[in-house]
Design a protein around this motif. Structure first.
Motif, short mmCIF file in Angstrom:
data_model
loop_
_atom_site.label_atom_id
_atom_site.label_comp_id
_atom_site.label_asym_id
_atom_site.label_seq_id
_atom_site.Cartn_x
_atom_site.Cartn_y
_atom_site.Cartn_z
N PRO A 44 -1.48 -12.27 2.88
CA PRO A 44 -1.69 -11.12 1.99
C PRO A 44 -1.73 -11.52 0.52
O PRO A 44 -1.09 -12.50 0.11
N THR A 45 -2.48 -10.77 -0.25
CA THR A 45 -2.48 -10.91 -1.71
C THR A 45 -2.25 -9.52 -2.28
O THR A 45 -2.62 -8.52 -1.68
N TYR A 67 -2.27 -2.73 -5.02
CA TYR A 67 -3.04 -2.88 -3.79
C TYR A 67 -2.60 -4.13 -3.03
O TYR A 67 -2.21 -5.12 -3.64
N LYS A 123 -4.18 -6.78 -0.13
CA LYS A 123 -5.37 -7.19 0.59
C LYS A 123 -4.95 -8.21 1.64
O LYS A 123 -4.31 -9.21 1.33
N GLN A 124 -5.32 -7.92 2.89
CA GLN A 124 -4.97 -8.81 4.00
C GLN A 124 -6.03 -8.69 5.08
O GLN A 124 -6.41 -7.58 5.45
N HIS A 131 -8.97 -6.41 4.60
CA HIS A 131 -8.72 -4.98 4.45
C HIS A 131 -7.85 -4.76 3.22
O HIS A 131 -6.84 -5.44 3.04
N THR A 132 -8.21 -3.80 2.38
CA THR A 132 -7.44 -3.48 1.17
C THR A 132 -6.78 -2.12 1.33
O THR A 132 -7.41 -1.15 1.75
N THR A 133 -5.46 -2.07 0.98
CA THR A 133 -4.69 -0.85 1.08
C THR A 133 -4.07 -0.54 -0.27
O THR A 133 -3.43 -1.40 -0.88
N ARG A 134 -4.23 0.70 -0.73
CA ARG A 134 -3.56 1.14 -1.95
C ARG A 134 -2.13 1.51 -1.58
O ARG A 134 -1.90 2.31 -0.67
#
Length: 160
Positions: A39-40, A49, A51-52, A55-58
């Protein structure tokens, strides 16, 4: 491309793969896969956010967050929220304030148990403070040395 060029390219690629196998390293494809699952975290327009795996999640719903830092075990994120230091899980749950003053630049210690950050010290100049990830405790003054025995100016808990 000429047949000779293709042949030389394939030979060189085979040598590189053999050298990697001999050295015990992984191939580029395996490295790319691992990088995609690591993840980043980043901030954009005041939101955090994750990102993994493409897929990006807020993770935060407001627009007052910045400077996210992923914990060493990649399970938590420290970040600046409305001027104070907060922590949350990488799924966005358990968002809570951990600093007892305004601060910037949260940095995890290698154990992932404590976080250092920069804040105004007792001299009025920037200082370095350390706190645990649970919050609710007074931050430990690390620098400047003159402030380690004095209380730093408190801001208090800022909610919301």
């Amino acid at each position: 491309m000429h047949r000779t060029t293709v042949k030389h390219t394939l030979v060189l690629a085979g040598i590189a793969a053999a050298a990697a196998a001999f050295a015990g390293t992984t191939t580029a494809a395996a490295s790319t896969t691992n990088a995609a699952t690591t993840p980043t975290v980043y901030a954009s327009h005041g939101a955090i956010y994750l990102k993994q795996a493409g897929h990006t999640t807020r993770l935060t719903s407001d627009t007052v967050s910045r400077q996210p830092a992923l914990s060493p075990d990649a399970t938590q994120i420290a970040y600046v929220h409305n001027g104070t230091i907060w922590v949350m899980h990488t799924d966005g749950t358990d968002q809570h304030q951990i600093s007892d003053r305004t601060g910037t630049n949260p940095t995890w210690d290698p154990s992932g148990v404590r976080i250092t950050y920069t804040a105004t010290s007792c001299t009025g100049a920037p200082g370095t403070f350390r706190t645990g990830t649970d919050g609710g405790t007074t931050s430990e003054v690390l620098t400047p040395a003159a402030c380690t025995t004095q209380d730093a100016p408190l801001v208090g808990y800022i909610t919301g």
